[in-house]
Design an enzyme around this catalytic site. Structure first.
Site, mmCIF file in Angstrom:
data_model
loop_
_atom_site.group_PDB
_atom_site.id
_atom_site.type_symbol
_atom_site.label_atom_id
_atom_site.label_comp_id
_atom_site.label_asym_id
_atom_site.label_seq_id
_atom_site.Cartn_x
_atom_site.Cartn_y
_atom_site.Cartn_z
ATOM 1 N N SER A 147 1.406 -5.948 10.797
ATOM 2 C CA SER A 147 2.970 -6.219 11.219
ATOM 3 C C SER A 147 3.617 -4.881 11.616
ATOM 4 O O SER A 147 4.819 -4.928 12.273
ATOM 5 C CB SER A 147 3.907 -6.641 9.950
ATOM 6 O OG SER A 147 3.164 -7.634 9.490
ATOM 7 N N ASP A 165 9.774 -4.369 11.377
ATOM 8 C CA ASP A 165 9.781 -4.820 12.905
ATOM 9 C C ASP A 165 10.636 -4.020 13.686
ATOM 10 O O ASP A 165 10.478 -3.436 14.853
ATOM 11 C CB ASP A 165 9.736 -6.150 13.048
ATOM 12 C CG ASP A 165 8.424 -6.989 12.543
ATOM 13 O OD1 ASP A 165 7.544 -6.344 12.289
ATOM 14 O OD2 ASP A 165 8.505 -8.205 12.412
ATOM 15 N N GLU A 220 9.519 -7.256 6.260
ATOM 16 C CA GLU A 220 8.830 -7.414 7.593
ATOM 17 C C GLU A 220 9.953 -7.304 8.750
ATOM 18 O O GLU A 220 9.581 -6.518 9.657
ATOM 19 C CB GLU A 220 8.402 -8.830 7.384
ATOM 20 C CG GLU A 220 7.724 -9.445 8.697
ATOM 21 C CD GLU A 220 6.734 -8.669 9.019
ATOM 22 O OE1 GLU A 220 5.754 -8.961 8.258
ATOM 23 O OE2 GLU A 220 6.403 -7.861 9.888
#
Ligand SMILES: *[C@@H]1O[C@H](CO)[C@@H](O)[C@H](O)[C@H]1NC(C)=O
Ligand SMILES: *[C@@H]1O[C@H](CO)[C@@H](O)[C@H](O)[C@H]1NC(C)=O
Ligand SMILES: *[C@@H]1O[C@H](CO)[C@@H](O)[C@H](O)[C@H]1NC(C)=O
Ligand SMILES: *[C@@H]1O[C@H](CO)[C@@H](O)[C@H](O)[C@H]1NC(C)=O
Ligand SMILES: *[C@@H]1O[C@H](CO)[C@@H](O)[C@H](O)[C@H]1NC(C)=O
Length: 818
Positions: free
Chosen positions: A653, A420, A416
């Protein structure tokens, strides 16, 4: 004196998520009778057992949320400063102005301070005195809040905290009355996420068949599929010979394999047969794994296929005696979807962004927040930049770390965080990025300690902290205490008032929340909205994927016409179409529909492209709640550098940091011209969708009935205009940027805000005291600027005041109202 105010009071009910989950889920299913028992039984979820006490000397963080004041007034102001239809559009409030209005009553602050001062803990009040971070040992926390904390045995997720509170917390009534709620976060340090065990290599059976065996996992990518397989000889034993020796030449059966016939099956009806002669040049080979003591040779081939189709394969062998084996079974192979990969370069072209222009305004700062022990690796970020051709911009090449990041060179946890940071920094080059790492697990939700983060953001100063926040986290509304959601929502509202944009991923499990994916199809019976995406004060970002059939006409056939589309467009990202995840969307059960989307939602509920599920039927959702997402973007098949290789990842995400980077790009020109940042985006987005639909790619194909894995029968479908799957669609970045370009029409817009003017206005006001009631605050904060505008008209400063406080200069407003 320790007492609970009322058993129905949310904070009083204790710090246990499952309790709420069970309660709300059951309420929805109208099984009210069982709910009462479930509430108190919830501390023993199936599979959980209490174990030992945690180390009593270990520190933990508790956030106490004091009741704020003037919330209706603040909400009204937030609406005015963020809606282009209002004269005050862009006239954001400073942190201190917001604090001044929202801070709790002095008496409440005194009560809470007095209560905590009697402990050994460390007390940190927020600048607005409305949140307290209380740091204390486990033993002290138990004593202060009248509960016991225990470790639990059971199926804890890797990286999650195994802490639980055994009883509801209890506080003196006066303290309880001063609070919205209490959020225990444990532990303070981040648990190291155990490295996921490497998947066990597949072991081919050593004998017992003649049809070749394909390894269960096909590898596929952009227009290719690769398969690995072993062959079996006529006696049913696995082949042990390399190609150049003759396949099966050492087998007693004496008949060798001269070629393989491969059939690739692509849904719905494409078939593609190839014959692979058994020669070294075309057949890759390795030593295969056929169990102990058995040597076998694994072959591999790579072949071109069409993208966007569920693909599987079967193989048979041709022997030198002219016979053929059976085909291998497709049941033995997991199907796969060849799809284009998403890279920064691809996104740049697809959305017509220009990445060669670096962001340079020092105020243009963005942030990704990471929870639950997600870290990024600086070396991986550099490797990603190198590989993707993202220029390195010296001092902004690394994010600024807030909190702790514990990277591990080479092997990295935190897909994640890596996703990002790699994409947000690539899509807004040279932007100053904060990597905001928030430790711990919130005990009532067993999830993100959102309030700890929001307390830090609330305290961040106006001049040097991020204008855009990207949040790739969320959970089911039903699993969170009501006070917690309300409070988090108000904190977002206060950020809107300050002109700060918050983008939140809409979730990866379609309409059903995480339960269907995690627990099973019995959770298909109702929609399960996710928070904070469902907060009306954030911009929820959904997901799309590429497809060839992005219009309903693709696939049409009748008489002499068959329409097959050959261009690529966006459809709803869904696991049913190879997207890997399904775009979250639906309607909140906690938050009413906000003003900015009333019209759009009504149109959606009434449209006939993809009729919404009947509310009379057994499937429940709340059509008067806030609809989400607001916008969407590509969310499937992003290439991310993880340790020594690229991995492909999908999720809202991914679309969220992408849209956040776009917002930073849109803010850049405004900041350069001295205009306020775009702030809370939704009122603008919905007005644009109505007046200038050409700035969005309307997503009209697909639905969100699936989760990331399983599918349900019912979900929301995409339609023309806004829908509860893709929002207003994805940005046509060049068109959007051109429309919002503040310099495009008139040079007179290029005004500089005079530094300190806002303070001047605020200071010039009769000082508002903490004891003022909302009505007075109205006078001071709402009307005074207007009085000043009138007063100062004709004075030399008027122009700038006019622009800052009276709004009227922003072409955005004019363009949208015209
Ligand atoms: C077989 O796999 C190896 C790597 O595992 C690769 O280098 C080679 O190109 C592959 N051969 C074919 C024909 O796909
Ligand atoms: C092919 O499969 C059929 C039934 O599935 C089986 O009866 C037959 O023996 C197989 N042939 C070979 C050559 O393995
Ligand atoms: C990069 O951003 C910084 C401000 O954060 C700015 O000073 C610098 O000029 C920018 N670099 C380029 C090449 O624009
Ligand atoms: C792909 O096709 C296989 C059968 O060929 C099927 O079992 C599977 O469910 C399909 N996958 C999806 C996502 O539709
Ligand atoms: C629907 O949402 C509203 C607020 O948006 C709430 O008051 C109401 O209780 C909700 N109803 C259900 C059944 O969840």
């Amino acid at each position: 004196m320790w007492s609970c105010v009322a058993a129905s009071d949310p904070w009083c009910m204790g710090m246990e998520a499952a309790l709420w989950k069970a309660r709300l889920a059951l309420a929805l299913a109208a099984v009210a009778a069982a709910a009462e028992e479930e509430r108190w039984a919830a501390f023993s979820q199936p599979g959980w057992d209490y174990d030992v006490s945690p180390d009593p000397y270990r520190n933990m963080i508790t956030i106490l949320a004091l009741r704020q004041r003037n919330l209706d007034f603040l909400e009204d102001r937030a609406r005015h400063v963020s809606d282009p239809a209002e004269l005050e559009y862009g006239s954001y409030y400073t942190r201190d102005e917001v604090n001044h209005l929202s801070s709790p009553a002095d008496a409440d602050v005194a009560v809470v301070h007095g209560f905590l001062s009697a402990t050994r803990g460390e007390i940190q009040f927020s600048k607005g005195k409305d949140l307290v971070r209380f740091i204390c040992t486990v033993a002290c926390t138990e004593k202060t809040f009248g509960t016991r904390l225990r470790m639990v045995k059971g199926p804890t997720q890797p990286g999650s905290s195994p802490f639980r509170a055994v009883e509801p917390i209890q506080l003196p009534a006066s303290v309880a009355e001063a609070l919205d709620g209490v959020s225990l976060n444990a532990p303070v340090f981040m648990p190291l996420r155990p490295k996921e065990p490497a998947p066990k290599p597949f072991v081919y059976p050593a004998n017992g068949r003649t049809a070749p065996r394909i390894s269960p996992r096909l590898i596929s990518g952009d227009r290719f599929v690769a398969l690995r397989f072993v062959a079996y000889c006529k006696d049913g034993r696995v082949n042990q010979d390399r190609v150049e020796e003759g396949i099966c030449s050492s087998s007693p059966s004496k008949s060798t394999i001269v070629s393989f016939e491969v059939i690739l099956l692509q849904e719905p009806d494409m078939q593609h047969a190839i014959v692979i002669p058994a020669v070294e040049k075309v057949l890759g080979q390795h030593v295969g794994d056929c169990g102990p003591e058995v040597k076998c040779v694994e072959f591999n081939i790579t072949t071109a296929v069409e993208n966007y189709a569920n693909t599987t394969a079967m193989v048979r062998a041709h022997f030198s005696d002219g016979s053929v084996s059976n085909f291998s079974s497709t049941m033995e192979v997991a199907s796969t979807w060849p799809l284009p990969y998403v890279t920064p370069h691809m996104l740049e072209h697809f959305y017509h962004m220009r990445l060669n222009k670096p962001i340079s305004h020092p105020r243009n700062i963005i942030s990704v927040v990471e929870f639950l022990g997600q870290y990024y690796n600086p070396e991986d970020l550099e490797a990603f930049f190198r590989l993707m051709g993202v220029p390195s911009w010296g001092f902004t090449a690394h994010p600024r770390l807030i909190g702790r990041d514990i990277p591990r060179a080479g092997s990295v946890y935190g897909g994640e965080a890596q996703l990002d940071i790699q994409y947000i920094m690539s899509m807004a080059q040279n932007v100053t990025t904060w990597f905001w790492s928030v430790p711990g697990t919130e005990l009532s939700t067993m999830q993100e300690p959102f309030l700890d983060w929001l307390m830090q953001v609330a305290d961040s100063d106006d001049q040097s902290s991020p204008l855009v926040h990207s949040v790739s986290y969320g959970d089911e509304e039903a699993g969170m205490p009501v006070w917690f959601k309300r409070r988090v929502n108000f904190e977002f509202m206060k950020l809107a008032l300050r002109g700060i944009s918050v983008l939140v991923a809409s979730g990866d499990d379609g309409v059903s929340g995480t339960s269907v994916a995690d627990k099973g199809p019995e959770f298909c019976r109702s929609a399960s909205p996710e928070f904070p995406a469902s907060s009306p004060w954030v911009t929820a970002v959904g997901g799309t994927q590429l497809a060839k059939a992005s219009s309903p006409v693709c696939g049409y056939s009748s008489g002499n016409i068959v329409v097959t589309c050959h261009y690529e467009g966006e459809v709803v990202c869904s696991s049913a179409t190879g997207g890997g995840i399904t775009s979250g969307g639906g309607f909140s059960s906690d938050f009413d529909i906000p003003w900015y989307q009333r019209h759009a939602v009504r149109s959606y509920l009434e449209q006939r492209d993809a009729p919404v599920p009947s509310r009379d039927g057994p499937w429940g959702y709340n059509s008067t709640g806030r609809g989400y997402p607001d916008i969407s973007a590509l969310a499937s098949n992003y290439l991310v550098w993880m340790g020594p290789h690229l991995e492909s990842m999908s999720g809202t995400s991914a679309s969220t940091p992408l849209v956040a980077a776009m917002v930073a790009q849109l803010n850049e020109k405004r900041l350069q011209l001295g205009l306020p940042a775009l702030g809370f985006l939704n009122p603008l987005l919905y007005r644009l969708a109505e007046r200038h639909p050409e700035v969005f790619n309307d997503i009209v194909v697909g639905n969100n009935r699936c989760s990331r894995s399983r599918c349900c029968e019912i979900g929301f479908g995409a339609s023309r205009g806004w829908d509860a799957v893709s929002g207003v669609g994805s940005p046509r970045f060049d068109a959007l940027a051109a429309l919002l370009d503040p310099g495009a029409h008139s040079g007179s817009q290029a005004i500089a805000d005079i530094p300190g003017l806002a303070q001047l206005v605020a200071k010039g006001a009769p000082s508002a005291t903490a004891a003022q009631v909302p009505a007075v605050a109205w006078d001071v904060q709402g009307l005074l600027p207007w009085a000043l505008c009138t007063l100062l008209a004709g004075v030399v400063l008027a122009d700038a005041i006019q622009r800052r406080r009276c709004g009227s200069s922003d072409r955005l407003r004019e363009g949208l109202l015209s």
